[in-house]
Scaffold this active site. Structure first.
Site, short mmCIF file in Angstrom:
data_model
loop_
_atom_site.label_atom_id
_atom_site.label_comp_id
_atom_site.label_asym_id
_atom_site.label_seq_id
_atom_site.Cartn_x
_atom_site.Cartn_y
_atom_site.Cartn_z
N HIS A 1 -36.18 16.87 40.29
CA HIS A 1 -36.34 15.48 39.89
C HIS A 1 -37.29 14.75 40.85
O HIS A 1 -38.21 14.04 40.44
CB HIS A 1 -34.99 14.75 39.89
CG HIS A 1 -34.11 15.04 38.72
ND1 HIS A 1 -33.57 16.27 38.49
CD2 HIS A 1 -33.67 14.23 37.72
CE1 HIS A 1 -32.81 16.21 37.40
NE2 HIS A 1 -32.87 14.98 36.91
N GLU B 1 -5.11 -3.93 12.02
CA GLU B 1 -6.26 -3.67 11.15
C GLU B 1 -6.73 -4.99 10.53
O GLU B 1 -7.90 -5.35 10.61
CB GLU B 1 -5.84 -2.68 10.07
CG GLU B 1 -6.91 -2.39 9.03
CD GLU B 1 -6.37 -1.59 7.87
OE1 GLU B 1 -7.17 -0.95 7.17
OE2 GLU B 1 -5.15 -1.62 7.61
N HIS B 2 -5.81 -5.70 9.89
CA HIS B 2 -6.09 -7.01 9.29
C HIS B 2 -5.29 -8.08 10.02
O HIS B 2 -4.10 -7.90 10.26
CB HIS B 2 -5.67 -7.05 7.81
CG HIS B 2 -6.23 -5.97 6.96
ND1 HIS B 2 -7.48 -6.04 6.37
CD2 HIS B 2 -5.71 -4.77 6.58
CE1 HIS B 2 -7.69 -4.95 5.65
NE2 HIS B 2 -6.64 -4.16 5.76
N HIS C 1 0.82 -1.21 0.00
CA HIS C 1 0.00 0.00 0.00
C HIS C 1 0.85 1.25 0.00
O HIS C 1 0.49 2.25 -0.64
CB HIS C 1 -0.93 0.00 1.22
CG HIS C 1 -2.24 -0.63 0.96
ND1 HIS C 1 -3.27 0.00 0.33
CD2 HIS C 1 -2.71 -1.87 1.25
CE1 HIS C 1 -4.31 -0.80 0.23
NE2 HIS C 1 -3.99 -1.95 0.79
#
Length: 440
Positions: free
Chosen positions: A426, A333-334, A265
Site C-alpha cells: 500500500h 411494523e405499523h 391477518h
C-alpha cells in the site's frame, strides 16, 4: 365472549413486560429444522418437488409441467377480475409508482472532496429479484404491486413473482392482473419454504434469483435464513404487527376499530392499543365486540386470538413517557398515532416501520393506496431496517477520480497510514516509486 387483554404496565414485572415484546417468529428453530428437508428436496428434484409440495401443503393439484403461468392464465385472470377491483389496483399502482419514482436515487454523483479530488457513487439495478406474494390466509395482489413496482422503477431487468396456488391449482386472478399491470410476465405456482428454495437454487422452470423480497409465514422466514448464504434475503417481513398509540384526546371507539386492522391477518399477528388514558382503553374494549360481530368467522377468529392472546390487547401506561418507551422498545411494523395533535409525538418515536398520523390515516390506507411500501420490517427489525424501497433493488458503487495537482497531499497522508498499519505494498503504491513512474 372472548376476553380482550388489558395489560397494566404499573402492575407488570420486568419479565412480564418483556414477554409483551416477543413475536411469534422469535424462535424459528422448529421451523428451520423442518425446512431443511424441503430445501434439499427442491434442490434435488426441482419442479417435481414443487408440484408435490403444492399437493401436500397447499392441497392444490399442480403438475411439474405447469409451474409457470401461461398467457392463457393471464387472459383468464383479466376476464375474471371484477372491474372495481381492477380500478382500485390501478389507483394503488399509480400512488405506489409515484412514491417510488420520487425515491429513486440519481444515477451518479461526484463531489469535489478536496481541490482536484473527486469522490461519489454510481447506482445500478441488481440483476434479478423474486417477489414473494403470500396466499395462505387470503389473496394479496397489493403485495404483488408493493414488491414489484419499486423493482421496476429501479430498473431490475429480471423480475419474477412466486405465490402459492389455490385449491383449484391456479394462481390468484388479481395477482396475475397486478403482474401484467406492472409488466411482469413470469409468475410461478410456488409458496412457502419450497418457493424460497426454488428462487435460491433454481429449478427447471424457475430461475435462480439474486434476491427475494416480500412478507411471509414463519416457514418463509425460516427458509430465508437457511438460504441467506446463497442469495440476498432482505429485511425480514414476517407476521403482521400494529401499535395504535392513543392519547387522552382520542376516541376509544376509533382506536378499537383500528386495532382490528392488523389483528385480522392471522393468529400469529400482534396488535396493541397503547394509551395512558383508562377512559380510552375502556372505550376501545367496550367497542371491539360490536366490530367483531360484523366480521366473518375466519377474520373474527384471527382477531380474537390475537387480542385475547399473549401478544395482543390493550396496554395501559402510567403516563406518556412510559407509553412512548413501550412503543420504542417494541419497534412495531405499523404505528398509528391517534391524537388531536399527532405530530406532537412524532419526534419521540425512534423505532417503527411506518408511522401514520391522525384519525384520517388508518393503516388500511397505508396498506393499499397512499404509496409508501407496506412491506415493512417486523420482529423488531425496525430498529435497524427500513421499509421495502427502490434502495432494495439497487447497488451502489463508489467512484473516485484524483487529478495530478491533488495527488501529492493525498498520497503523503495515505502513505503514513499504510506504513503505520504495516501494509508495505500500500505504502509503495503512493511512494516515490509512483512519482518516478508518473514522470515517465
Amino acid at each position: 365472549m372472548t376476553r380482550i387483554n388489558l395489560h397494566d404496565l404499573a402492575t407488570l414485572s420486568p419479565d412480564a413486560r418483556k414477554r409483551l415484546l416477543t413475536r411469534t417468529e422469535a424462535d424459528l428453530s422448529a421451523f428451520e429444522a423442518r425446512v431443511d428437508s424441503i430445501i434439499a428436496a427442491v434442490r434435488a428434484e426441482g419442479d417435481a418437488a414443487l408440484a408435490r409440495f403444492a399437493r401436500d401443503f397447499d392441497r392444490s393439484p399442480v403438475e411439474a409441467g405447469a409451474i409457470a403461468a401461461t398467457e392463457a392464465d393471464f387472459d383468464a385472470a383479466e376476464a375474471a377480475l371484477e372491474p372495481e377491483v381492477r380500478e382500485a389496483m390501478e389507483f394503488a399502482a399509480h400512488s405506489i409508482r409515484r412514491f417510488h419514482e420520487d425515491q429513486k436515487p440519481e444515477e451518479m454523483w461526484l463531489h469535489e472532496i478536496r481541490p482536484g479530488a473527486f469522490a461519489g457513487e454510481r447506482t445500478r439495478a441488481i440483476p434479478s429479484v423474486a417477489c414473494y406474494v403470500p396466499r395462505g390466509k387470503g389473496a394479496f395482489p397489493s403485495v404483488a404491486l408493493m414488491s414489484s413496482i419499486p423493482a421496476k422503477v429501479a430498473g431490475v431487468p429480471e423480475i419474477a413473482i412466486v405465490t402459492p396456488p389455490g385449491p383449484d391449482g391456479r394462481i390468484d386472478a388479481a395477482t396475475l392482473v397486478a403482474a401484467r399491470m406492472v409488466g411482469i410476465g413470469r409468475v410461478y405456482k410456488a409458496g412457502g419454504a419450497q418457493a424460497v428454495a426454488a428462487v435460491a437454487y433454481g429449478t427447471e422452470t424457475i430461475p435462480a434469483c439474486a434476491k427475494i423480497v416480500g412478507p411471509g409465514s414463519p416457514w418463509v422466514v425460516a427458509a430465508k435464513r437457511r438460504v441467506a448464504h446463497v442469495m440476498d434475503t432482505g429485511t425480514p417481513a414476517g407476521p403482521s404487527e400494529l401499535i395504535v398509540l392513543a392519547d387522552e384526546t382520542a376516541d376509544g371507539r376509533l382506536a378499537g376499530l383500528d386495532l382490528l386492522i392488523e389483528s385480522e391477518h392471522g393468529p400469529d399477528s400482534s396488535a396493541y392499543l397503547v394509551t395512558w388514558s383508562r377512559r380510552v382503553a375502556e372505550a376501545a374494549i367496550a367497542a371491539i365486540p360490536g366490530y367483531w360481530a360484523a366480521m366473518g368467522e375466519q377474520r373474527r377468529g384471527f382477531s380474537q386470538a390475537v387480542l385475547g392472546g399473549p401478544i395482543g390487547g390493550v396496554v395501559l401506561a402510567r403516563d406518556e413517557a412510559e407509553a412512548i418507551a413501550f412503543v420504542n422498545d417494541y419497534g412495531p411494523e405499523h404505528l398509528e398515532i391517534l391524537a388531536d395533535e399527532p405530530f406532537r409525538y412524532l419526534g419521540a418515536i425512534e423505532t417503527a416501520g411506518e408511522i401514520l398520523l391522525g384519525r384520517h390515516s388508518p393503516v388500511t390506507l397505508g396498506n393499499f393506496v397512499i404509496g409508501p411500501n407496506h412491506v415493512l420490517p417486523t420482529s423488531g427489525w425496525a430498529r435497524t431496517g427500513s421499509p421495502l424501497s427502490v434502495f432494495d433493488f439497487v447497488k451502489r458503487t463508489s467512484v473516485v477520480h484524483v487529478t495530478s495537482p491533488a495527488y501529492p497531499e493525498l498520497a503523503r497522508h495515505a502513505r503514513t497510514l499504510a506504513t503505520y498499519e504495516g501494509f508495505e505494498a500500500h505504502a509503495a503504491a503512493v511512494s516515490e516509486i509512483r512519482d518516478r513512474l508518473l514522470k515517465g
